[in-house]
Design an enzyme around this catalytic site. Structure first.
Site, PDB file in Angstrom:
ATOM      1  CG  ASP A  26     -18.547 -21.909 -18.155  1.00 56.15           C
ATOM      2  OD1 ASP A  26     -18.801 -21.998 -16.934  1.00 56.15           O
ATOM      3  OD2 ASP A  26     -17.400 -22.071 -18.608  1.00 56.15           O
ATOM      4  CG  ASP A  40      -7.867 -18.694 -11.434  1.00 53.43           C
ATOM      5  OD1 ASP A  40      -8.840 -19.440 -11.239  1.00 53.43           O
ATOM      6  OD2 ASP A  40      -7.524 -18.321 -12.571  1.00 53.43           O
ATOM      7  CG  ASP A  92     -11.830 -16.055 -10.115  1.00 51.29           C
ATOM      8  OD1 ASP A  92     -10.734 -15.509  -9.915  1.00 51.29           O
ATOM      9  OD2 ASP A  92     -12.096 -16.693 -11.151  1.00 51.29           O
TER      10      ASP A  92
HETATM   11  P1  ATP Z   1      -9.565 -22.653 -14.824  1.00 47.94           P
HETATM   12  O1  ATP Z   1      -9.291 -23.711 -13.820  1.00 47.94           O
HETATM   13  O2  ATP Z   1      -9.041 -22.980 -16.186  1.00 47.94           O
HETATM   14  O3  ATP Z   1      -9.224 -21.259 -14.385  1.00 47.94           O
HETATM   15  P2  ATP Z   1     -12.267 -21.711 -14.578  1.00 47.94           P
HETATM   16  O4  ATP Z   1     -13.577 -22.434 -14.653  1.00 47.94           O
HETATM   17  O5  ATP Z   1     -11.907 -21.090 -13.274  1.00 47.94           O
HETATM   18  O6  ATP Z   1     -11.158 -22.726 -15.034  1.00 47.94           O
HETATM   19  P3  ATP Z   1     -11.999 -19.089 -15.683  1.00 47.94           P
HETATM   20  O7  ATP Z   1     -11.720 -18.710 -17.108  1.00 47.94           O
HETATM   21  O8  ATP Z   1     -11.029 -18.754 -14.642  1.00 47.94           O
HETATM   22  O9  ATP Z   1     -12.269 -20.657 -15.729  1.00 47.94           O
HETATM   23  O10 ATP Z   1     -13.422 -18.472 -15.367  1.00 47.94           O
HETATM   24  C1  ATP Z   1     -13.922 -18.369 -14.037  1.00 47.94           C
HETATM   25  C2  ATP Z   1     -15.415 -18.644 -14.034  1.00 47.94           C
HETATM   26  O11 ATP Z   1     -16.082 -17.676 -14.852  1.00 47.94           O
HETATM   27  C3  ATP Z   1     -15.814 -19.988 -14.627  1.00 47.94           C
HETATM   28  O12 ATP Z   1     -15.720 -21.026 -13.681  1.00 47.94           O
HETATM   29  C4  ATP Z   1     -17.237 -19.728 -15.055  1.00 47.94           C
HETATM   30  O13 ATP Z   1     -18.108 -19.802 -13.962  1.00 47.94           O
HETATM   31  C5  ATP Z   1     -17.192 -18.283 -15.518  1.00 47.94           C
HETATM   32  N1  ATP Z   1     -16.980 -18.145 -16.979  1.00 47.94           N
HETATM   33  C6  ATP Z   1     -15.807 -18.049 -17.634  1.00 47.94           C
HETATM   34  N2  ATP Z   1     -15.994 -17.906 -18.954  1.00 47.94           N
HETATM   35  C7  ATP Z   1     -17.331 -17.908 -19.150  1.00 47.94           C
HETATM   36  C8  ATP Z   1     -18.179 -17.792 -20.290  1.00 47.94           C
HETATM   37  N3  ATP Z   1     -17.670 -17.653 -21.518  1.00 47.94           N
HETATM   38  N4  ATP Z   1     -19.513 -17.830 -20.085  1.00 47.94           N
HETATM   39  C9  ATP Z   1     -20.032 -17.950 -18.857  1.00 47.94           C
HETATM   40  N5  ATP Z   1     -19.305 -18.080 -17.743  1.00 47.94           N
HETATM   41  C10 ATP Z   1     -17.967 -18.057 -17.873  1.00 47.94           C
HETATM   42 MG    MG Z   2     -10.180 -19.877 -13.008  1.00 43.41          MG
END
Ligand code: ATP
Ligand code: MG
Length: 442
Positions: free
Chosen positions: A157, A84, A86
């Site tokens: 994170d 995705d 964002d």
């Molecule tokens: P994926 O490819 O699985 O979607 P992602 O890193 O994009 O991985 P998401 O759950 O979509 O994960 O979260 C988007 C962003 O939000 C992350 O890249 C991170 O920067 C932030 N994030 C998500 N969860 C947390 C958390 N628990 N604490 C701090 N930042 C977070």
């Molecule tokens: Mg994501």
């Protein structure tokens, strides 16, 4: 364009004034980012979803900061297809909402905007957020205040998840040395890993997931924080833990995740029931589970969907198999009912520490229950028609396929049985007809 005039930068929406003052007040103490100009990095707009680009450009042309953030930036840099895209901005949610007619505001505490596009695609836009870490409060205390880009980066994170791509000049904005970690293959928490993981132990899972997915190494401080705080996962809302675990299992790197979750002990914090089986260093059960999950990874890589219930059965299968050996099932048709009944308590018991959805667990029990037709098969016995016509039968065939069995093959009638079975069915139908209609057969 009426709307656009109301929200150009410098004439903020009334609700936005609070957030902007917060941004200005806190900007002074914040670290300066490293800016990597377009010529010095590999992110091409071709790799970014066209609708995400539309959102970024629209925000930018209306005078707002517009950054691609999180996993989208990370994955494009790694040459992978992001799940995705964002977007983060300094526009207030209500301003974003006004800019995109095809959008809605979600979230009670921290509001963000979902912008809808064709085919059900959603681009999420959030206003830069402040970290909650420096505030007094309980673990997982949600933060709902707007912040600066720097604050937004530092609340994330992992450093590789804290990179921003700025649509204004196509540069990368790096507040946390994420690019260096990405190049060196390091998984590192943003800030003090110990503090950050204590504040939100779900980050333990996220660190392990991203290490497994990328093949990167956890830095010593992040690894230490994973081990120190994995026990606190039980303090987190069960739905969050479950959702993160399912993302591990269905994220395409489940086999690598199992191994790393074992090595770090995270697996046994989540599911202590697995430890006696998968815990020993040379556990054959864990090796089998890893192979089963590698098949799931392969299927997903080939574009096949694998249902949650099937993945759960595979994660737990080697445990169930070991436990089944200690059971005594009657070696005939009755034994298969015994197997199905036993499965109804054995599978939920091993999965119990994680709050899987009841509906999914029910389905998992049903399909695992049908495996008795293979494990306790007797030659020549076909699969009863009432089983073959069940809605979940194809799913059970899927599970059997991963386990190396042909459940459908069990449906083939034994020698001589086919013709007899057909005849019996036809005779029964003929007898019933006159009774049902009340009419004479002639
Ligand atoms: P994926 O490819 O699985 O979607 P992602 O890193 O994009 O991985 P998401 O759950 O979509 O994960 O979260 C988007 C962003 O939000 C992350 O890249 C991170 O920067 C932030 N994030 C998500 N969860 C947390 C958390 N628990 N604490 C701090 N930042 C977070
Ligand atoms: Mg994501």
């Amino acid at each position: 364009m009426m709307i656009a005039q109301n929200i150009v930068r410098g004439t903020p929406h009334p609700e936005a004034s609070v957030s902007l003052s917060v941004i200005q007040a806190s900007e002074n103490n914040m670290p300066q980012p490293t800016i990597i100009p377009r010529a010095e990095h590999t992110i091409s707009r071709k790799a970014i979803d066209s609708d995400a680009l539309k959102v970024l450009y629209r925000l930018h042309t209306h005078g707002f900061l517009a950054y691609l953030v999180g996993g989208g930036v990370r994955d494009v840099l790694l040459g992978r297809k992001p799940k995705d895209f964002d977007v983060a901005t300094d526009a207030h949610p209500s301003e974003v909402r006004h800019l995109f007619r095809n959008s809605r505001i979600i979230g009670k505490r921290f509001r963000l905007i979902q912008v809808f596009f064709r085919g059900g695609k959603i681009i999420e836009v959030s206003t830069f957020r402040r970290p909650a870490e420096d505030e007094e409060g309980d673990v997982l205390c949600d933060n709902n205040t707007f912040g600066t880009p720097a604050e937004d980066a530092l609340r994330r994170d992992l450093t590789i998840n804290a990179l921003f791509y700025n649509i204004a000049d196509y540069s990368i904005v790096d507040y946390a040395d994420g690019l260096a970690d990405l190049k060196a293959g390091r998984i590192r928490a943003v800030g003090n890993a110990d503090v950050r993981f204590r504040r939100d132990p779900v980050r333990v899972l996220r660190a392990v997931r991203h290490a497994a997915r990328t093949g990167f190494t956890l830095t010593p401080d992040t690894l230490a924080a994973v081990q120190a705080h994995r026990g606190e996962l039980s303090l987190c809302p069960t739905s969050r833990v479950r959702d993160e675990l399912l993302r591990d299992l269905k994220g395409g790197a489940a086999a690598a995740w199992l191994e790393l979750a074992h090595q770090t002990g995270v697996l046994y914090s989540l599911l202590p029931t697995l430890e006696p089986y998968y815990g020993p260093q040379d556990s054959p059960q864990r090796a089998r589970a890893r192979k089963l999950l590698a098949q799931v990874d392969q299927a997903l890589a080939n574009g096949r969907d694998v249902e949650e219930a099937v993945v759960l059965c595979l994660l737990f299968w080697p445990v169930l198999e070991s436990q089944a050996q200690e059971q005594e099932f009657t070696p005939d048709r009755k034994g298969r009912s015994e197997w199905a009944l036993w499965m109804r308590q054995a599978l939920p018991a091993v999965a119990e520490p994680v709050a899987f959805a009841k509906r999914v667990m029910e389905r998992a029990c049903q399909i695992a229950g049908l495996m008795g037709f293979v494990t306790l098969a007797s030659p020549g016995q076909g699969m009863p028609k009432k089983v073959v016509t069940k809605g979940y039968y194809p799913l059970a065939c899927d599970l059997a396929g991963f386990l190396g069995w042909d459940l459908d093959g069990q449906n083939r009638p034994g020698p001589g049985a086919g013709a007899g079975g057909e005849k019996r069915r036809r005779r029964r139908r003929r007898r019933r007809k006159p009774r049902g209609t009340g009419a004479s057969p002639t």
